[in-house]
Design a protein around this motif. Structure first.
Motif, PDB file in Angstrom:
ATOM      1  N   PHE A 169      -3.583   0.697  -3.463  1.00 35.79           N
ATOM      2  CA  PHE A 169      -3.172  -0.696  -3.481  1.00 35.79           C
ATOM      3  C   PHE A 169      -2.455  -0.999  -4.788  1.00 35.79           C
ATOM      4  N   GLY A 170      -1.527  -1.933  -4.749  1.00 37.62           N
ATOM      5  CA  GLY A 170      -0.928  -2.317  -6.014  1.00 37.62           C
ATOM      6  C   GLY A 170       0.302  -3.177  -5.871  1.00 37.62           C
ATOM      7  N   THR A 217       5.427   4.061   1.301  1.00 39.99           N
ATOM      8  CA  THR A 217       5.150   2.721   0.817  1.00 39.99           C
ATOM      9  C   THR A 217       5.272   1.759   1.997  1.00 39.99           C
ATOM     10  N   ILE A 218       4.194   1.054   2.286  1.00 39.32           N
ATOM     11  CA  ILE A 218       4.215   0.132   3.422  1.00 39.32           C
ATOM     12  C   ILE A 218       3.770  -1.250   2.958  1.00 39.32           C
ATOM     13  N   GLU A 219       4.179  -2.253   3.709  1.00 39.92           N
ATOM     14  CA  GLU A 219       3.781  -3.619   3.428  1.00 39.92           C
ATOM     15  C   GLU A 219       2.880  -4.118   4.549  1.00 39.92           C
ATOM     16  N   MET A 269       0.849  -1.187   0.000  1.00 40.15           N
ATOM     17  CA  MET A 269       0.000   0.000   0.000  1.00 40.15           C
ATOM     18  C   MET A 269       0.888   1.241   0.000  1.00 40.15           C
ATOM     19  N   VAL A 270       0.364   2.323  -0.555  1.00 41.69           N
ATOM     20  CA  VAL A 270       1.029   3.614  -0.446  1.00 41.69           C
ATOM     21  C   VAL A 270       0.101   4.514   0.358  1.00 41.69           C
ATOM     22  N   LEU A 308       7.755   3.372  13.586  1.00 49.09           N
ATOM     23  CA  LEU A 308       9.019   3.518  12.868  1.00 49.09           C
ATOM     24  C   LEU A 308       9.258   4.939  12.388  1.00 49.09           C
ATOM     25  N   THR A 309       8.199   5.593  11.908  1.00 50.26           N
ATOM     26  CA  THR A 309       8.356   6.903  11.251  1.00 50.26           C
ATOM     27  C   THR A 309       7.891   8.077  12.091  1.00 50.26           C
ATOM     28  N   GLY A 310       7.053   7.814  13.093  1.00 52.42           N
ATOM     29  CA  GLY A 310       6.476   8.905  13.867  1.00 52.42           C
ATOM     30  C   GLY A 310       5.302   9.572  13.185  1.00 52.42           C
TER      31      GLY A 310
END
Length: 538
Positions: free
Chosen positions: A389-390, A318-320, A312-313, A358-360
């Motif tokens: 999604f992709g 970009t995350i999983e 997903m973005v 992780l990113t805040g």
């Protein structure tokens, strides 16, 4: 009395040194105007102050970015203003040409002007630029990708299933019954439904329902009801099989409902008894609805395991998504998608929480639900979070192709102090071909009539584009005001941490300066004290 070590002088000297250091620090603060000149002055305060300074400078730059964006929009909108004027003139010429008082030569002259005006529309579209970027030739129109709402496979239609159907068993002993059937929201009241066994009774129900639907459709040709199918499936034996009534409308929003109506001749049937509810305990009836998994979708999802990932973005990141919950689930054709929606929601929110750590960045939360037969993914922050999604094959297996609410391309104006705080603008192609006026021909009366319709459509497109630009410009003006307010308040907060209070520090300096002078005087006195030993030498 000792003379090798003058303790009073040492003590006075130490205090003098401290006082002089304090005076020096006060002078530094007073001369710089800052309470914190180095990290040692206030380590935590310095860290907080620098973080605030980053935000303040980011907000101030974002203000300038928004002002530049307004300048770009004004450039594009100004060019479209002239395009509007040209189209109005072309429409005026078309109406003139449509009049029967004109000769062919007159219309030819009018067409010559039309050609020049079309060329000018193209020139404006090709040459309108801001900072060398072409604005109106379609290169900034953007593309639709991904989406917030996504459909999982094909939802089955509404259905009623009689599990382990026994076609030879008696149901009503031949008594005639009145039955109410609701199909896709339309109610049909049927009389005289009868049969010696289950199969005959359903045959009678089907015949009478089909006749009622035919009569309804004849009276309502613009909104016909599709007939449900009556069929036997999955035959195990002569007395055990499935009887299924399925809505003829794919993805129907409505249940198929069957009720027994009040029948004076049938004392065993109360008024409007829900037939499904009455027989479910004895005959294993189940009522299905829109939003079940199709066989294809169920097969694809079942093949997933807990090591598969969904990409997903979200908000530019970009995350999983590890499909731990979905991968461990079992899904069958005809299952309601609610369970899959719940499992997918669990996995997506777990991923968002992990990336927040992780990113805040706070991505908010996501809800996954079934609406109108679709698996819909929605963010709690729709204004700032785009779910796209992709990439991974699992997206196709889940059917998350998207409905096209996210946009790539165009211009992303960075109007915030942090990553991802952008506003997207697409500028559509405003040349003659895109406006469908490149082939306008008013050299004949019929051509002039057709041209009027084309020009009306073109005027509408240009109006919509200008209205969009105006709306975004107004939004950016509010953005600038908001950024200015935020920067001002944050500056005030940073000032309270970093800047010195001059009055208070002057008071401190005066005190330390007096103490330094007093310590100097006392040091002189302390230096004289050992001379008392000379009195012993007389």
């Amino acid at each position: 009395m000792r003379i090798n070590h003058n303790i009073s002088a040492l003590n006075t000297y130490r205090m003098l040194t401290l006082n002089n250091t304090a005076v020096a620090k006060s002078l530094e603060k007073l001369s710089s105007g800052l309470r914190i000149n180095r990290a040692a002055d206030d380590a935590a305060g310095l860290a907080i102050s620098e973080k605030m300074r980053a935000q303040i400078r980011g907000l101030e730059q974002a203000q300038r970015n928004a002002q530049d964006a307004i300048s770009l929009i004004q450039t594009a909108e100004g060019a479209l203003n002239e395009t509007h004027s040209i189209l109005q003139r072309m429409r005026e010429l078309a109406i003139q040409s449509a009049n029967a008082t004109n000769t062919d030569d007159d219309r030819k002259a009018l067409q010559d002007e039309i050609k020049q005006l079309i060329s000018e529309i193209d020139r404006i579209g090709e040459t309108t630029e801001f900072n060398t970027m072409k604005l109106l030739n379609g290169t900034l129109s953007g593309n639709q990708v991904g989406g917030v709402g996504s459909k999982l496979g094909d939802a089955t239609a509404a259905y009623i299933l009689v599990d382990d159907f026994n076609p030879g068993s008696s149901v009503t002993s031949g008594i005639s019954q009145n039955v109410q059937v609701i199909v896709d929201g339309v109610t049909f009241n049927l009389t005289g439904v009868t049969g010696e066994d289950q199969f005959q009774w359903f045959q009678s129900l089907q015949t009478k329902l089909y006749a009622a639907i035919d009569a309804y459709n004849a009276a309502n040709p613009n909104a016909p009801v599709v007939k449900p199918t009556f069929e036997i499936k999955d035959v195990q034996s002569q007395t055990s099989m499935d009887f299924v009534i399925t809505s003829g409308t794919k993805g129907s929003k409505f249940q198929i409902e069957i009720r027994l109506l009040d029948d004076p001749s049938n004392t065993s049937a109360p008024a409007a008894t829900d037939l499904v509810a009455e027989l479910i305990n004895n005959n294993n009836w189940t009522a299905g609805s829109d939003g079940q998994l199709s066989a294809t979708a169920a097969d694809a999802v079942t093949k997933l395991n807990d090591t598969d990932k969904l990409k997903m973005v979200v908000n530019g990141y970009t995350i999983e998504v590890m499909l731990n919950t979905v991968g461990e689930g079992t899904y069958n054709a005809g299952d309601d998608m609610t369970q899959l929606a719940s499992d997918l929601e669990t996995d997506i929110n777990a991923a968002l929480a992990n990336y927040k750590d992780l990113t805040g960045v706070d991505f908010g939360t996501v809800t996954v639900s079934v609406k109108d037969g679709a698996l819909v993914v929605e963010s709690s922050n729709p204004d700032t979070v785009t779910i796209q999604f992709g990439v991974y094959d699992v997206s196709n297996a889940l059917g998350l192709a998207g409905t096209g609410t996210a946009v790539t391309g165009g211009l992303n104006f960075h109007i915030g102090a942090n990553k991802g705080q952008t506003l997207n603008l697409q500028l559509n192609d405003m040349r003659a071909a895109a406006l469908n006026v490149a082939d306008v021909d008013i050299s004949t009366a019929d051509g002039a009539q057709n041209a009027i319709a084309k020009l009306d459509s073109a005027l509408k497109k240009v109006s919509e584009e200008r209205a969009k630009l105006g709306a975004i410009q107004n939004r950016l003006e509010h953005t600038i005001n908001n950024l200015g307010t935020a920067a001002e308040n944050l500056t005030a907060a940073e000032s309270r941490i970093r800047d010195v209070d001059m009055a208070k520090e002057m008071m401190e300096f005066t005190k330390m300066n007096i103490l330094a002078q007093a310590a100097t005087a006392m040091l002189a006195q302390a230096n004289q004290t050992p001379q008392g030993v000379l009195q012993l030498l007389r």
